[in-house]
Design an enzyme around this catalytic site. Structure first.
Site, mmCIF file in Angstrom:
data_model
loop_
_atom_site.group_PDB
_atom_site.id
_atom_site.type_symbol
_atom_site.label_atom_id
_atom_site.label_comp_id
_atom_site.label_asym_id
_atom_site.label_seq_id
_atom_site.Cartn_x
_atom_site.Cartn_y
_atom_site.Cartn_z
ATOM 1 N N ASP A 94 23.923 38.912 44.712
ATOM 2 C CA ASP A 94 25.117 38.094 44.576
ATOM 3 C C ASP A 94 25.461 37.555 45.968
ATOM 4 O OD1 ASP A 94 27.701 37.186 43.594
ATOM 5 O OD2 ASP A 94 28.551 38.940 44.590
ATOM 6 N N LEU A 95 26.266 36.514 46.040
ATOM 7 C CA LEU A 95 26.613 35.925 47.342
ATOM 8 C C LEU A 95 27.988 36.378 47.842
ATOM 9 C CD1 LEU A 95 25.169 32.302 46.947
ATOM 10 C CD2 LEU A 95 24.372 34.096 48.495
ATOM 11 N N ASP A 96 29.055 35.799 47.305
ATOM 12 C CA ASP A 96 30.403 36.093 47.824
ATOM 13 C C ASP A 96 30.783 37.548 47.579
ATOM 14 O OD1 ASP A 96 31.398 33.253 48.594
ATOM 15 O OD2 ASP A 96 30.509 33.026 46.611
ATOM 16 N N THR A 129 24.356 34.165 41.603
ATOM 17 C CA THR A 129 25.753 33.909 41.933
ATOM 18 C C THR A 129 26.486 33.145 40.834
ATOM 19 O OG1 THR A 129 27.140 32.671 43.534
ATOM 20 C CG2 THR A 129 24.913 31.860 43.170
ATOM 21 N N GLY A 130 27.789 33.170 40.930
ATOM 22 C CA GLY A 130 28.593 32.337 40.039
ATOM 23 C C GLY A 130 28.675 30.905 40.538
ATOM 24 N N LYS A 153 23.730 37.207 34.484
ATOM 25 C CA LYS A 153 22.777 37.262 35.598
ATOM 26 C C LYS A 153 21.604 38.178 35.251
ATOM 27 C CE LYS A 153 26.153 36.596 39.388
ATOM 28 N NZ LYS A 153 26.628 37.164 40.658
ATOM 29 N N ASP A 192 28.990 42.877 43.420
ATOM 30 C CA ASP A 192 30.314 43.489 43.583
ATOM 31 C C ASP A 192 31.305 43.093 42.493
ATOM 32 O OD1 ASP A 192 30.703 40.775 44.363
ATOM 33 O OD2 ASP A 192 32.463 41.376 45.524
ATOM 34 N N ASN A 227 30.880 40.182 36.882
ATOM 35 C CA ASN A 227 29.803 39.274 36.447
ATOM 36 C C ASN A 227 28.434 39.740 36.954
ATOM 37 O OD1 ASN A 227 30.516 38.652 39.135
ATOM 38 N ND2 ASN A 227 29.794 36.560 38.951
#
Length: 275
Positions: free
Chosen positions: A16-18, A50-51, A201, A224, A227
């Site tokens: 994931d990114l953020d 990621t979202g 995901k 984190d 999602n």
């Protein structure tokens, strides 16, 4: 799970990114960039999961300087290392306006749509415009009473005062109205996201693994948010960030917890265990 990981070599790293791979300023730290490049040199396949919108993520991938797969809009889109679309699942057209109608009574809530190459927003938001300045990806304003319905990867809702409790009430209402026709999940406590029912995901990660003749057992994943739960439970090894929301810890009580994105915890873990 651990013995299984020993039997199945890890070939794919998904993150994931953020809140996970990116530092708190939403940028890749130099240490993380070098780690990703070292992983690539050693033959690992990396996936940004990621979202975010794929146009936005392509900019981040370029800064990382590695060829990587992109799982975006929480799994509604998957692009390969050369930007070819591998997989795409849209919100059913007939549900787009009804979902938006649930929220539009509340004038404070921002309504966002990721549609194919575009990001649509129901009203101007200066903060968001500045936030995406680096990637150059910005929104266009759309009419909340006449939303486009084709090619919608996801619809998501944010609140200027970051009111999680208010959004959680809307989450409940969406689940009551639409049941299993949609996948509704928080990416952060302040961002409620709506995708087609079969989108996650985890399912997207499975599609990438299979395209490489590998399985989910060959994957390690980091995240984190709510999602990320499917991906973290489906991967051979799923690592949870220490800064995750309590709901994530409750959903994944047996998953290993690592540090925070402020400490580059993902990069440190990868260096220790894969490099």
């Amino acid at each position: 799970m651990t013995t299984e990981c020993k039997e199945h070599a890890i070939h794919i790293v998904a993150s994931d990114l953020d809140g996970t791979l990116l530092a708190p300023n939403h940028q890749l730290s130099e240490f993380t960039k070098q780690t990703l490049q070292a992983l690539h040199q050693k033959g690992f396949t990396f996936i940004f999961a990621t979202g975010r919108h794929h146009v936005d993520v392509a900019g981040i991938r370029q800064l990382a300087g590695i060829p990587a797969y992109m799982i975006t809009s929480n799994g509604a889109r998957v692009h390969d290392q050369h930007d070819n679309l591998m997989y795409s699942k849209n919100v059913p057209q007939e549900l787009v306006q009804p979902v938006i109608d649930v929220f539009k009574q509340n004038p404070d809530i921002f309504v966002h749509i990721y549609q194919d190459e575009s990001w649509l927003l129901n009203k101007e938001d200066e903060t968001l415009r500045d936030f995406h300045e680096e990637s150059g990806f910005s929104y266009q304003v759309f009419d909340v009473n006449n939303a486009p319905t084709e090619g919608v990867a996801k619809i998501f809702f944010t609140h200027p005062a970051q009111d999680h409790e208010l959004l959680a009430q809307f989450e409940e209402r969406l689940n009551d109205v639409f049941g299993d026709k949609l996948n509704v999940a928080f990416s952060t406590p302040w961002c409620l996201e709506v995708m087609a029912a079969e989108v996650s995901k985890g399912d997207a990660l499975k599609a990438v693994a299979e395209s490489l003749n590998l399985t989910l057992d060959n994957c390690i994943a980091f995240g984190d948010g709510m999602n990320d739960v499917e991906m973290l439970s489906m991967a051979g090894k799923g690592l949870v960030m220490g800064t995750s929301h309590q709901k994530v810890f409750n959903a994944l009580p047996n998953n290993t917890v690592i540090g925070s994105n402020a400490e580059d915890a993902v990069a440190h873990y990868l260096r220790e265990h894969l490099l």
